[in-house]
Write a protein that holds these residues in place. Structure first.
Motif, PDB file in Angstrom:
ATOM      1  N   ASN A 112       8.598  -2.965  -3.523  1.00 54.84           N
ATOM      2  CA  ASN A 112       8.423  -4.415  -3.600  1.00 54.84           C
ATOM      3  C   ASN A 112       9.179  -5.083  -2.458  1.00 54.84           C
ATOM      4  N   MET A 113       8.951  -4.608  -1.262  1.00 54.56           N
ATOM      5  CA  MET A 113       9.679  -5.094  -0.094  1.00 54.56           C
ATOM      6  C   MET A 113       8.762  -5.099   1.122  1.00 54.56           C
ATOM      7  N   LEU A 114       9.149  -5.900   2.097  1.00 61.95           N
ATOM      8  CA  LEU A 114       8.467  -5.847   3.377  1.00 61.95           C
ATOM      9  C   LEU A 114       8.821  -4.544   4.087  1.00 61.95           C
ATOM     10  N   LYS A 115       8.061  -4.219   5.117  1.00 63.56           N
ATOM     11  CA  LYS A 115       8.271  -2.955   5.825  1.00 63.56           C
ATOM     12  C   LYS A 115       9.681  -2.877   6.411  1.00 63.56           C
ATOM     13  N   LYS A 116      10.146  -3.962   7.024  1.00 62.03           N
ATOM     14  CA  LYS A 116      11.487  -3.968   7.615  1.00 62.03           C
ATOM     15  C   LYS A 116      12.552  -3.828   6.529  1.00 62.03           C
ATOM     16  N   GLU A 117      12.291  -4.419   5.365  1.00 65.25           N
ATOM     17  CA  GLU A 117      13.249  -4.330   4.261  1.00 65.25           C
ATOM     18  C   GLU A 117      13.340  -2.908   3.718  1.00 65.25           C
ATOM     19  N   VAL A 118      12.220  -2.187   3.712  1.00 66.04           N
ATOM     20  CA  VAL A 118      12.246  -0.782   3.286  1.00 66.04           C
ATOM     21  C   VAL A 118      13.152   0.017   4.220  1.00 66.04           C
ATOM     22  N   ALA A 119      13.000  -0.227   5.525  1.00 63.86           N
ATOM     23  CA  ALA A 119      13.837   0.474   6.505  1.00 63.86           C
ATOM     24  C   ALA A 119      15.313   0.134   6.292  1.00 63.86           C
ATOM     25  N   MET A 120      15.619  -1.137   6.075  1.00 64.69           N
ATOM     26  CA  MET A 120      17.012  -1.543   5.869  1.00 64.69           C
ATOM     27  C   MET A 120      17.569  -0.964   4.570  1.00 64.69           C
ATOM     28  N   PHE A 121      16.714  -0.871   3.550  1.00 62.01           N
ATOM     29  CA  PHE A 121      17.139  -0.303   2.267  1.00 62.01           C
ATOM     30  C   PHE A 121      17.585   1.148   2.448  1.00 62.01           C
ATOM     31  N   PHE A 122      16.720   1.961   3.052  1.00 62.00           N
ATOM     32  CA  PHE A 122      17.050   3.373   3.224  1.00 62.00           C
ATOM     33  C   PHE A 122      18.176   3.561   4.241  1.00 62.00           C
ATOM     34  N   HIS A 123      18.189   2.731   5.270  1.00 62.00           N
ATOM     35  CA  HIS A 123      19.257   2.821   6.269  1.00 62.00           C
ATOM     36  C   HIS A 123      20.618   2.539   5.635  1.00 62.00           C
ATOM     37  N   THR A 124      20.673   1.517   4.777  1.00 60.39           N
ATOM     38  CA  THR A 124      21.935   1.136   4.138  1.00 60.39           C
ATOM     39  C   THR A 124      22.494   2.277   3.294  1.00 60.39           C
ATOM     40  N   PHE A 125      21.651   2.856   2.447  1.00 61.43           N
ATOM     41  CA  PHE A 125      22.132   3.930   1.573  1.00 61.43           C
ATOM     42  C   PHE A 125      22.332   5.238   2.338  1.00 61.43           C
ATOM     43  N   HIS A 126      21.623   5.382   3.445  1.00 60.52           N
ATOM     44  CA  HIS A 126      21.842   6.540   4.311  1.00 60.52           C
ATOM     45  C   HIS A 126      23.217   6.448   4.960  1.00 60.52           C
ATOM     46  N   GLY A 182       2.515   9.347   3.443  1.00 60.18           N
ATOM     47  CA  GLY A 182       1.261   8.898   2.840  1.00 60.18           C
ATOM     48  C   GLY A 182       1.367   8.540   1.376  1.00 60.18           C
ATOM     49  N   PHE A 183       2.524   8.790   0.767  1.00 62.98           N
ATOM     50  CA  PHE A 183       2.689   8.507  -0.656  1.00 62.98           C
ATOM     51  C   PHE A 183       3.360   7.157  -0.908  1.00 62.98           C
ATOM     52  N   PHE A 184       3.828   6.509   0.154  1.00 64.41           N
ATOM     53  CA  PHE A 184       4.626   5.301  -0.011  1.00 64.41           C
ATOM     54  C   PHE A 184       3.888   4.074   0.525  1.00 64.41           C
ATOM     55  N   TYR A 185       4.052   2.969  -0.206  1.00 69.32           N
ATOM     56  CA  TYR A 185       3.398   1.716   0.163  1.00 69.32           C
ATOM     57  C   TYR A 185       4.421   0.583   0.128  1.00 69.32           C
ATOM     58  N   TYR A 186       4.213  -0.413   0.983  1.00 68.67           N
ATOM     59  CA  TYR A 186       5.061  -1.600   0.976  1.00 68.67           C
ATOM     60  C   TYR A 186       4.181  -2.831   0.788  1.00 68.67           C
ATOM     61  N   VAL A 187       4.806  -3.974   0.558  1.00 70.66           N
ATOM     62  CA  VAL A 187       4.083  -5.224   0.354  1.00 70.66           C
ATOM     63  C   VAL A 187       4.218  -6.072   1.607  1.00 70.66           C
ATOM     64  N   ASP A 188       3.098  -6.483   2.188  1.00 68.05           N
ATOM     65  CA  ASP A 188       3.177  -7.301   3.397  1.00 68.05           C
ATOM     66  C   ASP A 188       3.373  -8.773   3.035  1.00 68.05           C
ATOM     67  N   VAL A 189       3.410  -9.633   4.039  1.00 68.38           N
ATOM     68  CA  VAL A 189       3.697 -11.054   3.810  1.00 68.38           C
ATOM     69  C   VAL A 189       2.617 -11.734   2.980  1.00 68.38           C
ATOM     70  N   LYS A 190       1.429 -11.132   2.904  1.00 67.62           N
ATOM     71  CA  LYS A 190       0.344 -11.682   2.091  1.00 67.62           C
ATOM     72  C   LYS A 190       0.343 -11.096   0.682  1.00 67.62           C
ATOM     73  N   ARG A 191       1.406 -10.361   0.337  1.00 68.33           N
ATOM     74  CA  ARG A 191       1.551  -9.724  -0.975  1.00 68.33           C
ATOM     75  C   ARG A 191       0.498  -8.651  -1.203  1.00 68.33           C
TER      76      ARG A 191
END
Length: 333
Positions: free
Chosen positions: A226-240, A266-275
């Protein structure tokens, strides 16, 4: 065609995510209904009728109608993703519109009519809302009915000092509890539709061989963020960076390059700005520029804001657990 349009509109009326805020009365509408005038019985009516709606409107022998039902299920999954992102700090951002004028058709109950609302709602909405209010005020939990007018004046003054508004908290609490009812119902409907598809498959009815059709089973293999693409990267980067994400070989610390490949599997999806859901691919650009201990000048406000967001939602989760634990212990006395 007409019956499917009516069916689709009925689903939207109960399970849509159209939220409007009226600042004049600090109240919210969801799918056209004031949240103070809606309770769990509103959704229970749809819960009872939904199975009949499917039997009445969906012909299992009609490929187009079965695919239409699958589209309904996918819409509901997106709605569920959206509703799960809403919290007290992001409610305004989730609204389709904000109205500053007093409504032409105001709600029957205002946001402080807890006694009236509680008569409708055996889920204890009044207690829930007052628990939220108490949490914001850092005050001892007590029955809202026991508070005097003088106490309410003190509460209002305390909120003004902290740049908060009591009625705004009331309105948000009403909305959040209605959203919780809606989330539960959407989950039930999604599961029922899936069981419908599973039954069709066991009966030998399967339209997934057509390339234009949707494979009903593939969605169980996906993970949606339930995050934008950049937020997914920041999420994993933070916990990494915190050392909480490791590889599966001797618990070695996985590199961000390896993590990028894994997330792009291919198993992961994110939500873009248009939801809308998008497959998560090629995060190299999003990972680049995130702080790794080099010059502090590279620390971005975007990354700091995201970390603060994580702190806020974790604190909110902690508050909810503490309230529920406290309620449980009090009931055991």
């Amino acid at each position: 065609m007409e019956k499917l349009i009516i069916f689709n509109n009925q689903v939207k009326a109960f399970l849509g995510v159209d939220i409007h805020y009226n600042a004049a009365i600090n109240n919210f509408k969801i799918n056209g209904y004031w949240v103070t005038d809606v309770n769990q019985f509103h959704f229970a009516q749809f819960r009872k009728s939904f199975k009949k709606l499917i039997d009445k409107n969906i012909n299992r022998d009609s490929q187009k109608e079965v695919i239409f039902l699958n589209k309904i299920q996918e819409d509901l999954k997106r709605n569920l993703l959206f509703l799960n992102t809403i919290n007290y700090n992001k409610i305004r951002e989730s609204c389709s519109s904000v109205d500053l004028k007093y409504p032409e058709e105001p709600p029957v109950h205002n946001i402080r009519d807890l006694e009236e609302t509680a008569l409708w709602d055996n889920e204890g909405r009044a207690d829930y809302i007052f628990q939220v209010l108490s949490e914001f005020l850092k005050m001892e939990s007590t029955n809202h009915i026991e508070l005097s007018d003088e106490t309410w004046e003190e509460i209002d003054a305390l909120y003004e000092e902290n740049n908060l508004h009591v009625d705004e908290i009331y309105g948000k609490a009403h909305l959040m509890i209605i959203i919780s009812y809606q989330i539960n119902l959407i989950k039930e409907v999604i599961d029922y539709i899936q069981s419908y598809f599973d039954t069709l498959e066991k009966m030998g009815i399967n339209y997934s061989n057509n390339e234009e059709d949707i494979d009903f089973s593939k969605h169980t293999q996906q993970l949606h963020f339930n995050m934008l693409k950049k937020e997914v990267a920041m999420f994993f980067h933070t916990f990494h960076q915190l050392g909480l994400i490791h590889g599966d070989f001797n618990k070695r610390k996985i590199s961000e390059t390896e993590m990028n490949k894994f997330l792009s599997s291919g198993f992961f999806y994110y939500v873009d700005v248009k939801r809308e859901l998008r497959p998560l691919k090629k995060l190299s650009k999003e990972f680049s520029g995130l702080y790794r201990g080099e010059a502090a000048s590279k620390i971005s406000e975007e990354e700091l804001s995201f970390i603060q967001y994580l702190i806020d939602i974790l604190q909110e989760r902690k508050n909810v657990l503490e309230i529920e634990k406290k309620d449980y212990l009090e009931r055991r006395k």
